[in-house]
Motif scaffolding. Sequence first.
Motif, mmCIF file in Angstrom:
data_model
loop_
_atom_site.group_PDB
_atom_site.id
_atom_site.type_symbol
_atom_site.label_atom_id
_atom_site.label_comp_id
_atom_site.label_asym_id
_atom_site.label_seq_id
_atom_site.Cartn_x
_atom_site.Cartn_y
_atom_site.Cartn_z
ATOM 1 N N GLN B 11 -5.206 42.669 -35.067
ATOM 2 C CA GLN B 11 -5.354 43.387 -33.789
ATOM 3 C C GLN B 11 -6.815 43.356 -33.345
ATOM 4 O OE1 GLN B 11 -2.975 45.483 -31.930
ATOM 5 N NE2 GLN B 11 -1.370 44.368 -33.007
ATOM 6 N N LYS B 18 -9.534 38.928 -26.369
ATOM 7 C CA LYS B 18 -9.243 39.314 -24.980
ATOM 8 C C LYS B 18 -10.544 39.612 -24.236
ATOM 9 C CE LYS B 18 -5.752 39.629 -22.261
ATOM 10 N NZ LYS B 18 -4.851 38.460 -22.159
ATOM 11 N N ALA B 200 -0.063 41.577 -26.035
ATOM 12 C CA ALA B 200 -1.158 42.247 -25.324
ATOM 13 C C ALA B 200 -2.451 41.447 -25.422
ATOM 14 C CB ALA B 200 -1.372 43.648 -25.883
#
Lengths: 430, 430
Positions: B11, B18, B200
């Motif tokens: 994560q 990102k 995501a």
Amino acid sequence: MNAFNITEYMQALGLQAKAASALMARADAATKNTALKALARRLREAGAPLAQANERDVARATAAGLAAPLVDRLKLSQKTIDTVALGCEQLAAMPDVIGEIIGMKQQPSGIRVGQMRVPIGVFGMIYESRPNVTIEAASLAIKSGNAAILRGGSEAIESNKALAQLVSESLAEAGLPVDAVQLVQTTDREAVGQLIAMPAFVDVIIPRGGKGLIERISREAKVPVIKHLDGNCHVYVDDTAPLEMAVRVVDNAKTQKYSPCNAAEGLLVAASIADAFLPEIGAVFGAKGVQMRCDPVAARILRAEAALHPEMDVTDAVEADWSEEYLAAVISIKVVEGVDEAIAHINRYSSHHTDAIITRDHLNAQRFLREVDSASVMVNASTRFADGFEFGLGAEIGISTDKFHARGPVGIEGLTSLKYVVLGQGETRS
Amino acid sequence: MNAFNITEYMQALGLQAKAASALMARADAATKNTALKALARRLREAGAPLAQANERDVARATAAGLAAPLVDRLKLSQKTIDTVALGCEQLAAMPDVIGEIIGMKQQPSGIRVGQMRVPIGVFGMIYESRPNVTIEAASLAIKSGNAAILRGGSEAIESNKALAQLVSESLAEAGLPVDAVQLVQTTDREAVGQLIAMPAFVDVIIPRGGKGLIERISREAKVPVIKHLDGNCHVYVDDTAPLEMAVRVVDNAKTQKYSPCNAAEGLLVAASIADAFLPEIGAVFGAKGVQMRCDPVAARILRAEAALHPEMDVTDAVEADWSEEYLAAVISIKVVEGVDEAIAHINRYSSHHTDAIITRDHLNAQRFLREVDSASVMVNASTRFADGFEFGLGAEIGISTDKFHARGPVGIEGLTSLKYVVLGQGETRS
């Protein structure tokens, strides 16, 4: 027992669609256009049988106590029928994109390499209430050379069956396979679960409906889905925005219609122009009954103005307002430092659907276009333009907020793929 | 405990990727090219530390008893390093496609609408053994303005870490975020499961490796996957094929190299030309030790010829042969009626990768191009040309046999999306 039957039934539809799709891919433009024109004619001539089927749906929905706006959506007026018939004729008049070859270039080896546009195969369409979507989807399938499996809302089943019958007759009249467009004839809810999980037969799913339905479909689908969930669209009024233009565009983006996904839900205003701009747009929103949910700076400016315009409804925004898609006479308003903060706010809170800047500043316009990570980005235009017809696509299958395959308003090309075509003269690789 | 850590770790990589992707999307062409040229220089100058890291991998693999060809794949020779360094320089010399605007047209409302090419965001690359893929993927990420998370094979972990270090230094040298290219630093197998299930943070997954790995990734991924599973490619020799050209192209498609996915695995021959063509190609295959698995008609013709060429290896095909990707000196051979049966056979058995027709007949060539449902379709050229470099894409990320998004050899554009750009002068929608 029931579950077994629905699986078999859906698999049969899938197998038939796949077989029909090979024939559709091969069909020439004239044949597809003949089917579209036949469909327009049959719709206009449908008369009593279609009207009666629709009346049965409306009567059943009314008796079941469905809300009046939902019952309205069900109704197939003569005007609706004329509109979809005209849509079929317009599609027939459009150039055929199937078989087009782009970018053919000779390579050093001597081979010439280009790409041919071909249908994607079979699409599944899942929609609610409005029976006219049956014709929209059927006509898009015919024009794009795909096969389609249509799953309409259970409340419109009688109307949809009557419309699908007209589609079948039109396909047959043109010599195309009737299985090219198949309506799921049962209202069993399990049909949706089956339709989205048949990768052997269905290449892409296009859902239209509420957010909950689309979220569920996206989560459970075993094939790609063309969809958008939210339209939390913004207009940012930059330091150098012409005031009159800014008021006009923001007003249009918010109030021209409240329900579409491309209506503005958030207004960002550069600090240097806020004192001049906010009172003007505040007066417009006040007159139209649009509630303004404001950050502290905007609230202070607008509350001062509200003394002169008591009809203005100014409240304090909470964090959740920045993410909200109101689809109503409500807008969130925030004063920002300038284009940097506007871009950062939009990239954080927007739904990546459509966002606009109002500015005279070329550099800020360029930065906004490049850096705002949304499907449609605009300079000095209303977000309400984010639409397949307004973008000149000639048809709209849906709007995509994903980045894979199709993004933004999706036209016929979204239902096609490009395969490589190589023309040689006996070249071999060394 | 371990599972918890790997989730947190992955994560964190995702979040960093990102964040870096937003900066990469904004980077100008010169900056990205500076990073690519720095990477080429650092690769050439890497010397002992890289060589020693690679030697540790090779020693560990050898000690673990890995098969010799797999150990070979691990080795980073000076030649391999020079090749990937040159690849970085070639990418630097290519035009930058990010920010390009296509199709800008004025619409009746007055707005101008076009599409801007932008990076897709973050891609995850999953690959085995060959450490040079680390540099290929990193350089593609830099050029395309994306961020990447790289998961290499555990057997190459030391080499990959050393290479990733050079990538980080090159990014930093150019002023780009070092998180733009992150190598998964653990060999924990669960990292793959995490990487493919972070919608995501990760926009697309590109797996390279065995069919089993790719199937598993496709099944379990929560994001799109650019992949092909099989290359069961065909050459069809049509009635009017020039004999010499047919022999030359079929020979090249099968024997130029046996292992690539674009090598031919199936040969179809029109009945009218079978008696003339099969003995000639049979003699070639006989001389090269290619086993021919034949339908009864082809077997009869070739067995008659085998009397003259005892080295020919002709056996009877079974149903499974038509679907087989041999990747070896084996080919299936079937005599068909003509182009119709050839197209039907290919659409049924091929893996939709690459299929070619050899013919003089314009109509048959057109039908083959249009109706064969494969990512690359060819006339009079070897299937071995199905490759990003041979197609002029300048780089190859992978090959896709899917129809959604990218199809066929995938270049830089496969790592981009098109967003709509609207330029107005204050237009509003009415």
